[in-house]
Design a protein around this motif. Structure first.
Motif, PDB file in Angstrom:
ATOM      1  N   MET A 349       0.649  -1.193  -0.085  1.00  0.00           N
ATOM      2  CA  MET A 349      -0.024   0.194  -0.026  1.00  0.00           C
ATOM      3  C   MET A 349       0.836   1.390   0.069  1.00  0.00           C
ATOM      4  O   MET A 349       0.372   2.206  -0.673  1.00  0.00           O
ATOM      5  CB  MET A 349      -0.914  -0.020   1.038  1.00  0.00           C
ATOM      6  CG  MET A 349      -1.995  -1.128   1.209  1.00  0.00           C
ATOM      7  SD  MET A 349      -3.106  -0.986  -0.109  1.00  0.00           S
ATOM      8  CE  MET A 349      -3.928   0.573   0.184  1.00  0.00           C
ATOM      9  N   HIS A 350       2.021   1.232   0.618  1.00  0.00           N
ATOM     10  CA  HIS A 350       2.817   2.269   0.619  1.00  0.00           C
ATOM     11  C   HIS A 350       3.411   2.713  -0.751  1.00  0.00           C
ATOM     12  O   HIS A 350       3.624   3.732  -1.136  1.00  0.00           O
ATOM     13  CB  HIS A 350       3.875   1.994   1.646  1.00  0.00           C
ATOM     14  CG  HIS A 350       3.522   2.326   3.142  1.00  0.00           C
ATOM     15  ND1 HIS A 350       4.196   1.678   4.198  1.00  0.00           N
ATOM     16  CD2 HIS A 350       2.364   2.787   3.750  1.00  0.00           C
ATOM     17  CE1 HIS A 350       3.680   1.840   5.456  1.00  0.00           C
ATOM     18  NE2 HIS A 350       2.435   2.383   4.989  1.00  0.00           N
ATOM     19  N   THR A 351       3.734   1.402  -1.332  1.00  0.00           N
ATOM     20  CA  THR A 351       4.237   1.301  -2.776  1.00  0.00           C
ATOM     21  C   THR A 351       3.439   2.052  -3.568  1.00  0.00           C
ATOM     22  O   THR A 351       3.541   2.961  -4.568  1.00  0.00           O
ATOM     23  CB  THR A 351       4.874   0.052  -3.125  1.00  0.00           C
ATOM     24  OG1 THR A 351       5.742  -0.507  -2.388  1.00  0.00           O
ATOM     25  CG2 THR A 351       5.350   0.334  -4.723  1.00  0.00           C
ATOM     26  N   LEU A 352       2.087   1.649  -3.507  1.00  0.00           N
ATOM     27  CA  LEU A 352       0.862   1.890  -4.362  1.00  0.00           C
ATOM     28  C   LEU A 352       0.738   3.705  -4.106  1.00  0.00           C
ATOM     29  O   LEU A 352       0.491   4.443  -5.156  1.00  0.00           O
ATOM     30  CB  LEU A 352      -0.413   1.295  -4.030  1.00  0.00           C
ATOM     31  CG  LEU A 352      -1.624   1.734  -5.104  1.00  0.00           C
ATOM     32  CD1 LEU A 352      -1.140   1.738  -6.279  1.00  0.00           C
ATOM     33  CD2 LEU A 352      -2.807   0.901  -4.464  1.00  0.00           C
ATOM     34  N   ASP A 362      -0.225   4.715 -14.620  1.00  0.00           N
ATOM     35  CA  ASP A 362       0.141   3.285 -15.355  1.00  0.00           C
ATOM     36  C   ASP A 362       0.820   2.252 -14.439  1.00  0.00           C
ATOM     37  O   ASP A 362       0.479   1.086 -14.645  1.00  0.00           O
ATOM     38  CB  ASP A 362       0.907   3.840 -16.829  1.00  0.00           C
ATOM     39  CG  ASP A 362      -0.333   4.561 -17.642  1.00  0.00           C
ATOM     40  OD1 ASP A 362      -1.515   4.583 -17.063  1.00  0.00           O
ATOM     41  OD2 ASP A 362       0.374   5.238 -18.442  1.00  0.00           O
ATOM     42  N   ASP A 363       1.913   2.839 -13.817  1.00  0.00           N
ATOM     43  CA  ASP A 363       2.775   1.812 -13.193  1.00  0.00           C
ATOM     44  C   ASP A 363       1.725   1.294 -11.790  1.00  0.00           C
ATOM     45  O   ASP A 363       2.036   0.207 -11.562  1.00  0.00           O
ATOM     46  CB  ASP A 363       3.942   2.618 -12.626  1.00  0.00           C
ATOM     47  CG  ASP A 363       5.209   3.099 -13.830  1.00  0.00           C
ATOM     48  OD1 ASP A 363       4.662   2.058 -14.903  1.00  0.00           O
ATOM     49  OD2 ASP A 363       5.678   3.752 -13.600  1.00  0.00           O
ATOM     50  N   ALA A 364       1.182   2.122 -11.247  1.00  0.00           N
ATOM     51  CA  ALA A 364       0.385   1.855 -10.185  1.00  0.00           C
ATOM     52  C   ALA A 364      -0.830   0.747 -10.595  1.00  0.00           C
ATOM     53  O   ALA A 364      -0.876  -0.279  -9.855  1.00  0.00           O
ATOM     54  CB  ALA A 364      -0.638   2.939  -9.468  1.00  0.00           C
ATOM     55  N   VAL A 365      -1.236   1.018 -11.903  1.00  0.00           N
ATOM     56  CA  VAL A 365      -2.334  -0.272 -12.218  1.00  0.00           C
ATOM     57  C   VAL A 365      -1.612  -1.396 -12.426  1.00  0.00           C
ATOM     58  O   VAL A 365      -2.155  -2.404 -12.292  1.00  0.00           O
ATOM     59  CB  VAL A 365      -3.058   0.263 -13.399  1.00  0.00           C
ATOM     60  CG1 VAL A 365      -3.880  -0.492 -14.290  1.00  0.00           C
ATOM     61  CG2 VAL A 365      -3.917   1.405 -13.235  1.00  0.00           C
ATOM     62  N   GLU A 366      -0.472  -1.419 -13.234  1.00  0.00           N
ATOM     63  CA  GLU A 366       0.466  -2.546 -13.461  1.00  0.00           C
ATOM     64  C   GLU A 366       1.040  -3.271 -12.228  1.00  0.00           C
ATOM     65  O   GLU A 366       0.724  -4.294 -11.909  1.00  0.00           O
ATOM     66  CB  GLU A 366       1.472  -2.182 -14.229  1.00  0.00           C
ATOM     67  CG  GLU A 366       2.224  -3.388 -14.616  1.00  0.00           C
ATOM     68  CD  GLU A 366       3.764  -2.965 -15.469  1.00  0.00           C
ATOM     69  OE1 GLU A 366       4.414  -3.925 -15.731  1.00  0.00           O
ATOM     70  OE2 GLU A 366       3.845  -1.855 -15.730  1.00  0.00           O
ATOM     71  N   VAL A 368      -0.757  -3.152  -9.078  1.00  0.00           N
ATOM     72  CA  VAL A 368      -2.017  -3.467  -8.607  1.00  0.00           C
ATOM     73  C   VAL A 368      -2.382  -5.091  -9.302  1.00  0.00           C
ATOM     74  O   VAL A 368      -2.556  -6.010  -8.495  1.00  0.00           O
ATOM     75  CB  VAL A 368      -3.244  -2.579  -8.470  1.00  0.00           C
ATOM     76  CG1 VAL A 368      -4.293  -3.635  -8.085  1.00  0.00           C
ATOM     77  CG2 VAL A 368      -2.793  -1.674  -7.497  1.00  0.00           C
ATOM     78  N   GLY A 369      -2.237  -5.133 -10.600  1.00  0.00           N
ATOM     79  CA  GLY A 369      -2.626  -6.182 -11.475  1.00  0.00           C
ATOM     80  C   GLY A 369      -1.591  -7.489 -11.016  1.00  0.00           C
ATOM     81  O   GLY A 369      -2.120  -8.355 -11.033  1.00  0.00           O
ATOM     82  N   GLU A 370      -0.394  -7.062 -10.895  1.00  0.00           N
ATOM     83  CA  GLU A 370       0.645  -8.177 -10.662  1.00  0.00           C
ATOM     84  C   GLU A 370       0.130  -8.759  -8.999  1.00  0.00           C
ATOM     85  O   GLU A 370       0.342  -9.938  -9.195  1.00  0.00           O
ATOM     86  CB  GLU A 370       2.056  -7.688 -10.678  1.00  0.00           C
ATOM     87  CG  GLU A 370       2.489  -7.310 -12.110  1.00  0.00           C
ATOM     88  CD  GLU A 370       4.056  -6.494 -11.970  1.00  0.00           C
ATOM     89  OE1 GLU A 370       4.443  -6.374 -11.038  1.00  0.00           O
ATOM     90  OE2 GLU A 370       4.500  -6.362 -13.129  1.00  0.00           O
ATOM     91  N   VAL A 371      -0.011  -7.870  -8.162  1.00  0.00           N
ATOM     92  CA  VAL A 371      -0.245  -8.427  -6.922  1.00  0.00           C
ATOM     93  C   VAL A 371      -1.278  -9.433  -6.964  1.00  0.00           C
ATOM     94  O   VAL A 371      -1.380 -10.525  -6.494  1.00  0.00           O
ATOM     95  CB  VAL A 371      -0.325  -7.381  -5.694  1.00  0.00           C
ATOM     96  CG1 VAL A 371      -0.914  -7.814  -4.620  1.00  0.00           C
ATOM     97  CG2 VAL A 371       0.937  -6.680  -5.570  1.00  0.00           C
ATOM     98  N   VAL A 372      -2.600  -8.945  -7.608  1.00  0.00           N
ATOM     99  CA  VAL A 372      -3.731  -9.917  -7.443  1.00  0.00           C
ATOM    100  C   VAL A 372      -3.344 -10.948  -8.382  1.00  0.00           C
ATOM    101  O   VAL A 372      -3.887 -11.952  -7.951  1.00  0.00           O
ATOM    102  CB  VAL A 372      -4.819  -8.857  -8.045  1.00  0.00           C
ATOM    103  CG1 VAL A 372      -6.015  -9.612  -8.166  1.00  0.00           C
ATOM    104  CG2 VAL A 372      -5.040  -7.736  -7.036  1.00  0.00           C
TER     105      VAL A 372
END
Length: 558
Positions: A349-352, A362-366, A368-372
């Protein structure tokens, strides 16, 4: 009007004390036996004395009849009170102390008699049998009263019967001998009664010491209370005699050990089969609070010897406690995993948040997608290979715990298990115990990895769990399946050495096996084979057949 209270009636009965009752009964038995023996002895004695008297009379008659010239005197001379026949008969009578010696001719006329006036008269009893040539013994009454008689025919030199000789012995003499023998019999009977009374007293004293001077009613009450207590308590009790055979099993012990009602009189090995439980009951394994596994139950046994050389073993069911301990271990592991995940989640969450503050959308979306996607991929990979939901959920949870402990948990790509398990909970127990054991073995080691392979062959399920731990020495490969055996320190809330024993028990209950060997590349490999673990496939669309990967195929991490 006053009423006089009725008098208290005296109630006669046996005394309450065991000592007094046993003594009284044994003395009564001894007295009865003495009286019976005396009566049984007197009855044949009277007959024996009668027989002796009759034989003695017959012998005197035979001796008289053989006197020389007696038959000729009877045949050739008339009867006379002073004749030679009378003189000879009186001589013989006095010499033998007979009651009388009567000589008669063939007509039954007396030639001799103790009363001279009776000479020349006809005898008072029928002489037909003796005059016919037959010897006679009898007890009869005549002119001289009741007597034991012996009669023989009197023959001349040609063998012709010319008369008879009748000898009588007074019956009073026979009775006097019988009466004279009675005091001696009573003396012997009294002596026997005294010896019997002494023996009864000694036996009663021994019984008194053994029963602690309790009344029979008290003993019966104690036995009833013991039966109620033994069959009412929630603890198994098994009593063994000095030969090591079972003499008592209460209801709880039958339930815990799975025994029937026919085990009394058999040894633990015969009743339970060879194993640790039989060894504990037989005393071949000593100690307190000994752990043993019977079926799916975890039991705690204690054995105490008794004064008679036997033993009493108590059994307590610790299955629920053991399950609670394992659930506590799992809960602690999940708590640790959740705590670590919470820490990891906070970092993400801190990273996000940082990405968003830097407007790197765009990096934030990518990110989150990788984690999920990682978590979704892990669950999907497991459920694709293992269709049973309980086993799939177990392995997903174990993968999370393993990751937090720094261990890579792999599901082999050879894993294929349909949702047709007969006992899914039993297989969950087997897989959970083996995975936990493997995680403990590799914890803290570099490149720690655990691999799980689950596949089916027809109705048979085959499980393999490999690890990169230190492995199991050959001399310990059977000991590790023994209840209570472990190389690790037990936690505070429960003992170790149960999991692998349960695994083997569950496998053997289904006719299968549980073994351990060396894994490829080092470590241990546990193999569990469960025949008849799956049901026959039902009607429906054909199952999708997935080809097995080669042995050296790259394995996929979960």
């Amino acid at each position: 009007m006053s009423r006089t209270p009725p008098a208290r009636r005296l109630r006669l009965g046996l005394p309450r004390r065991v000592f007094s009752q046993v003594l009284l009964m044994q003395v009564a038995i001894a007295a009865g036996v003495a009286v019976l023996a005396t009566g049984l002895f007197l009855a044949p004695l009277s007959k024996q004395l009668d027989d002796q008297a009759m034989r003695r009379a017959l012998a005197i008659a035979q001796t008289t009849a053989q006197q020389p010239g007696l038959a000729e005197e009877v045949r050739d001379t008339p009867p006379s009170p002073n004749g030679p026949v009378q003189k000879e008969a009186e001589r013989i009578r006095k010499a033998t102390k007979a009651e009388y010696v009567v000589v008669m001719d063939w007509r039954g006329v007396r030639w001799s008699h103790t009363d001279r006036r009776q000479i020349g008269g006809i005898v008072s009893t029928d002489p037909g049998r003796v005059l016919a040539g037959e010897e006679v013994m009898e007890i009869d009454s005549g002119t001289l009263g009741r007597s034991a008689r012996g009669k023989v025919p009197l023959r001349d030199s040609d063998g012709t019967v010319v008369g008879a000789v009748s000898v009588g012995i007074a019956y009073d003499n026979v009775r006097a001998r019988l009466i004279h023998a009675i005091p001696g019999l009573f003396a012997y009977a009294g002596g026997a009664l005294a010896v019997g009374a002494l023996a009864a007293w000694l036996i009663s004293r021994r019984v008194q010491r053994q029963t602690r001077d309790l009344a029979f009613s008290d003993i019966a009450a104690l036995l009833a209370e013991r039966e109620a207590m033994l069959h009412g308590i929630r603890e198994g009790v098994v009593a063994l005699d000095r030969t090591g055979r079972i003499r008592l099993v209460n209801d709880e012990a039958q339930r815990l050990l799975g025994l029937g009602e026919t085990v009394v009189g058999r040894s633990p090995d015969e009743a339970l089969g060879a194993g640790r439980t039989a060894d504990v009951l037989a005393g071949r394994v000593t100690g307190t609070d000994l752990l043993t596994v019977r079926g799916q139950r975890v039991l705690v046994a204690n054995r105490m010897p008794t004064d008679d050389g036997g033993a009493v073993a108590t059994l307590r069911d610790r299955t629920e406690l053991e399950q609670l301990g394992r659930e506590l271990d799992s809960t602690r592991g999940l708590i640790d995993a959740l705590r670590a995940q919470d820490h990891e989640h906070a970092n993400r969450m801190h990273t996000l948040l940082g990405l968003l503050e830097l407007e790197m959308y765009d990096d934030a979306v990518e990110f989150v997608g990788e984690v999920v996607g990682d978590h979704r991929a892990t669950a999907e990979q497991v459920t694709e290979r293992i269709e049973d939901p309980l086993l799939a959920a177990l392995l997903v949870g174990k993968a999370t715990v393993a990751a937090e402990r720094g261990v890579a948990l792999w599901v082999s790509d050879r894993t294929r298990l349909p949702d047709r398990l007969v006992d899914p909970q039993g297989l969950v127990t087997v897989v959970g115990n083996l995975v936990d054991n493997a995680l403990d073995a590799v914890a803290g080691r570099p490149h720690a990895r655990v691999e799980v392979e689950l596949r089916s062959e027809g109705r048979t399920a085959i499980l393999r769990v490999r690890d990169t731990g230190p492995g199991i020495p050959p001399e310990h490969r059977e000991l590790i399946f023994t209840t209570g055996w472990s190389t690790k320190e037990p936690p505070a809330h429960r003992e170790r050495g149960i999991g692998l024993s349960l695994v083997r028990r569950l496998a053997e209950r289904q006719g299968g096996s549980a073994t351990v060997g060396d894994a490829h590349g080092g470590g241990a490999e546990f193999t569990v084979v469960l025949p008849e673990a799956l049901t026959e496939p039902g009607p429906g669309p054909a199952a999708l057949t997935v080809p097995s990967a080669p042995q050296n195929a790259e394995e996929e991490s979960c």
